[in-house]
Design a protein around this motif. Structure first.
Motif, PDB file in Angstrom:
ATOM      1  N   HIS A 107       6.746   0.712  -2.916  1.00 33.26           N
ATOM      2  CA  HIS A 107       6.642   0.763  -1.581  1.00 33.26           C
ATOM      3  C   HIS A 107       7.449  -0.519  -1.001  1.00 33.26           C
ATOM      4  O   HIS A 107       8.074  -0.421  -0.108  1.00 33.26           O
ATOM      5  CB  HIS A 107       5.135   0.560  -1.295  1.00 33.26           C
ATOM      6  N   GLU A 108       7.517  -1.632  -1.886  1.00 36.53           N
ATOM      7  CA  GLU A 108       8.161  -2.692  -1.484  1.00 36.53           C
ATOM      8  C   GLU A 108       9.666  -2.539  -1.563  1.00 36.53           C
ATOM      9  O   GLU A 108      10.275  -2.845  -0.543  1.00 36.53           O
ATOM     10  CB  GLU A 108       7.886  -4.014  -2.317  1.00 36.53           C
ATOM     11  N   LEU A 295      -0.928 -11.439   4.454  1.00 40.25           N
ATOM     12  CA  LEU A 295      -1.944 -10.585   3.655  1.00 40.25           C
ATOM     13  C   LEU A 295      -1.919 -11.090   2.299  1.00 40.25           C
ATOM     14  O   LEU A 295      -3.047 -11.248   1.381  1.00 40.25           O
ATOM     15  CB  LEU A 295      -1.896  -9.218   3.778  1.00 40.25           C
ATOM     16  N   GLU A 296      -0.559 -11.441   1.710  1.00 43.29           N
ATOM     17  CA  GLU A 296      -0.607 -11.902   0.365  1.00 43.29           C
ATOM     18  C   GLU A 296      -1.205 -13.238   0.032  1.00 43.29           C
ATOM     19  O   GLU A 296      -1.789 -13.365  -0.841  1.00 43.29           O
ATOM     20  CB  GLU A 296       0.978 -11.633  -0.118  1.00 43.29           C
ATOM     21  N   ALA A 327       3.041  -0.551   0.724  1.00 43.78           N
ATOM     22  CA  ALA A 327       2.497  -1.774  -0.141  1.00 43.78           C
ATOM     23  C   ALA A 327       1.345  -2.260   0.241  1.00 43.78           C
ATOM     24  O   ALA A 327       0.657  -2.863  -0.581  1.00 43.78           O
ATOM     25  CB  ALA A 327       3.802  -2.847   0.207  1.00 43.78           C
ATOM     26  N   MET A 328       0.919  -2.443   1.683  1.00 37.82           N
ATOM     27  CA  MET A 328      -0.526  -3.104   2.264  1.00 37.82           C
ATOM     28  C   MET A 328      -1.652  -2.273   1.464  1.00 37.82           C
ATOM     29  O   MET A 328      -2.703  -2.891   1.153  1.00 37.82           O
ATOM     30  CB  MET A 328      -0.383  -2.969   3.733  1.00 37.82           C
ATOM     31  N   VAL A 333      -5.596  -3.179   1.474  1.00 31.66           N
ATOM     32  CA  VAL A 333      -5.743  -3.119   2.852  1.00 31.66           C
ATOM     33  C   VAL A 333      -6.169  -1.728   3.254  1.00 31.66           C
ATOM     34  O   VAL A 333      -5.389  -0.614   2.650  1.00 31.66           O
ATOM     35  CB  VAL A 333      -4.390  -3.669   3.657  1.00 31.66           C
ATOM     36  N   ARG A 334      -7.087  -1.480   4.003  1.00 37.25           N
ATOM     37  CA  ARG A 334      -7.760  -0.212   4.816  1.00 37.25           C
ATOM     38  C   ARG A 334      -7.159  -0.127   6.191  1.00 37.25           C
ATOM     39  O   ARG A 334      -7.259  -1.301   6.750  1.00 37.25           O
ATOM     40  CB  ARG A 334      -9.075   0.055   4.574  1.00 37.25           C
ATOM     41  N   PHE A 335      -6.856   1.030   6.569  1.00 30.66           N
ATOM     42  CA  PHE A 335      -6.304   1.326   7.895  1.00 30.66           C
ATOM     43  C   PHE A 335      -7.374   2.172   8.606  1.00 30.66           C
ATOM     44  O   PHE A 335      -8.084   3.000   8.091  1.00 30.66           O
ATOM     45  CB  PHE A 335      -4.700   2.137   8.004  1.00 30.66           C
TER      46      PHE A 335
END
Length: 484
Positions: A107-108, A295-296, A327-328, A333-335
């Motif tokens: 993803h990155e 976030l990191e 990546a998140m 991380v949830r959306f």
């Protein structure tokens, strides 16, 4: 013999050739004719040098743009290859814990490829704007427009300087001018407050139905202008986005939301806090990358954070932004999808993108239940379908108790609205940094210091102590008491 191309010659060659012919003409030809021919040759040489230089610049610019286009094509091809590799990787029989680091790396890589594509697009756009400005300047120089002569009235007796009035005041209505002036002053105040970080966060609970037990909170941003003025998002978001302060506001809100998530992580019940980003941030992969770095930095509190995203934005994300979202999601991380206008969902695809909540207004759900055409299945089965994909349907903007009963009839397990609680400010101690815990060694030392001194007396062991004497009671006495 190879043919000589004039376009391949250096611009200096034309100037040197012109001056050489002019000098030869002056030396060989007699009289004024030689001077005229020499000057004409030198002028033609300079003109040719300028034309060759201009043509060379145009060719170099075309080659640069062609190279940028080729690099963009290669980047797009590599992005497709990385996406294909990620799909093949998902099909491999691997444990989730082993596959998470590799997915995050893919993803990155996708996000970096998208960022490079954005940078190349910016370079090409800048070059095109530069060419347009040069062409306009050359056109103005080639065809200069005559300026009208200004007639100045002069009185010999007395000449007083006249201060010109602003054109806006003479052409605009006074009411409109006052409104524009007030809008500019308000925009200046909003920009100043945002630059000083005067952002407040109010929380509105998200409850489970029918128990109305708090499961999470939504962070709603407010902007403090002074002690008596607190602006709602509808009053300042437009100005913030027009001035380009959207990513700055989102960074401030995200930092405060992470502080709230840290506080909720110390409480039982797996509570979460959700926050929103502006449209400018979702449209800029560079702004998303900056928020990803935040976030990191606070990775330990990500489990209690949910990031809300409009449905329209989610469906129009670019590959670079999708890579950053992936990546998140791989990082925990949830959306949540909000501002829902279409109730047609693919739970598997949403779950793969990290979506765990879908927030729809209660009015929209009721309108669909009464015969709408925004869903492919009955609205009563929508919550069940999403729950099978580990996605919760949240009914927001619930205003009264009858609407709560309607949501229960539709099988919706989560609700949000003023009927449960209005948005309330956060206590200042929530944002305070946690105090470091005392070291175990120091605690043990303190315990030893405060412990009472041991007694020197010898305590008899319980096994060696004499048992207490047992008093025997005749059976007749017991029987008499029982029959009394």
């Amino acid at each position: 013999m190879a043919r000589i191309r004039l376009s391949a010659l250096s611009p200096a060659a034309s100037g040197v050739a012109g001056f050489s012919l002019g000098a030869a003409a002056i030396l060989l030809l007699p009289g004024n004719l030689a001077n005229a021919i020499g000057l004409l040759s030198a002028g033609l040489g300079l003109a040719g040098a300028a034309a060759l230089a201009r043509r060379g610049r145009v060719q170099e610019r075309e080659q640069l743009l062609a190279a940028i286009g080729e690099v963009k094509v290669r980047l797009a091809t590599n992005a497709i290859r990385v996406d294909t590799m990620a799909k093949r990787f998902d099909q491999l029989p691997m444990a989730e814990a082993d596959a998470a680091p590799a997915k995050a790396m893919l993803h990155e890589l996708t996000a970096e490829v998208g960022l490079l594509g954005d940078l190349l697009q910016q370079v090409a756009t800048t070059l095109g704007e530069h060419d347009d400005q040069l062409s306009r300047i050359e056109g103005r120089l080639a065809n200069p427009q005559p300026q009208p002569a200004r007639l100045v009235a002069f009185t010999p007796e007395r000449a007083e300087p006249r201060i010109p009035e602003p054109l806006t005041a003479s052409r605009q209505d006074p009411t409109e001018a006052a409104r524009l002036r007030a809008a500019e002053e308000r925009a200046a105040l909003i920009s100043e407050a945002l630059a000083k970080g005067q952002v407040e966060v109010h929380l509105q609970p998200i409850v489970s139905l029918p128990q109305r037990r708090t499961r999470g909170y939504e962070a709603l941003v407010r902007l403090r202008l002074d002690e008596k003025t607190l602006l709602l998002p509808s009053e300042f978001l437009t100005t913030v986005e027009e001035r380009g302060f959207g990513p700055t506001l989102d960074a401030l809100v995200l930092t405060r939301a992470l502080a709230i998530a840290r506080h909720l992580g110390s409480k039982p019940g797996e509570l979460f806090v959700s926050c929103n980003f502006s449209a400018a941030t979702w449209g800029s992969s560079r702004a998303l990358a900056a928020l990803s770095r935040i976030l990191e930095k606070y990775h330990d509190h990500i489990g209690n954070l949910v990031i809300e995203m409009p449905q329209r934005v989610f469906r129009t994300l670019e590959p670079a932004s999708l890579g950053l979202l992936g990546a998140m999601s791989a990082g925990g991380v949830r959306f949540a999808l909000d501002h829902v206008s279409d109730l047609r969902f693919d739970p598997v695809s949403l779950h793969d993108r990290g979506v765990r909540f879908v927030k729809a207004s209660a009015a929209l759900l009721l309108a669909e239940a009464r015969g709408g055409k925004l869903a492919d299945i009955a609205i009563g089965d929508l919550a069940t379908q999403l729950a099978r994909g580990s996605i919760q349907l949240v009914a927001e903007e619930v205003e009264d108790d009858p609407m709560v009963a309607d949501m229960l009839d539709l099988g919706i397990a989560y609700g949000q609205g003023v009927v449960f609680s209005p948005p309330r400010p956060v206590r200042p101690e929530v944002f305070a940094e946690p105090q470091p815990e005392a070291a175990p060694a120091a605690a043990s030392t303190l315990a030893v210091t405060l412990a009472p001194a041991a007694s020197a007396e010898v305590v008899e062991h319980p096994a060696l102590a004499q048992p207490p004497a047992v008093k025997r009671v005749p059976f007749r006495d017991i029987l008499r008491r029982a029959t009394a």
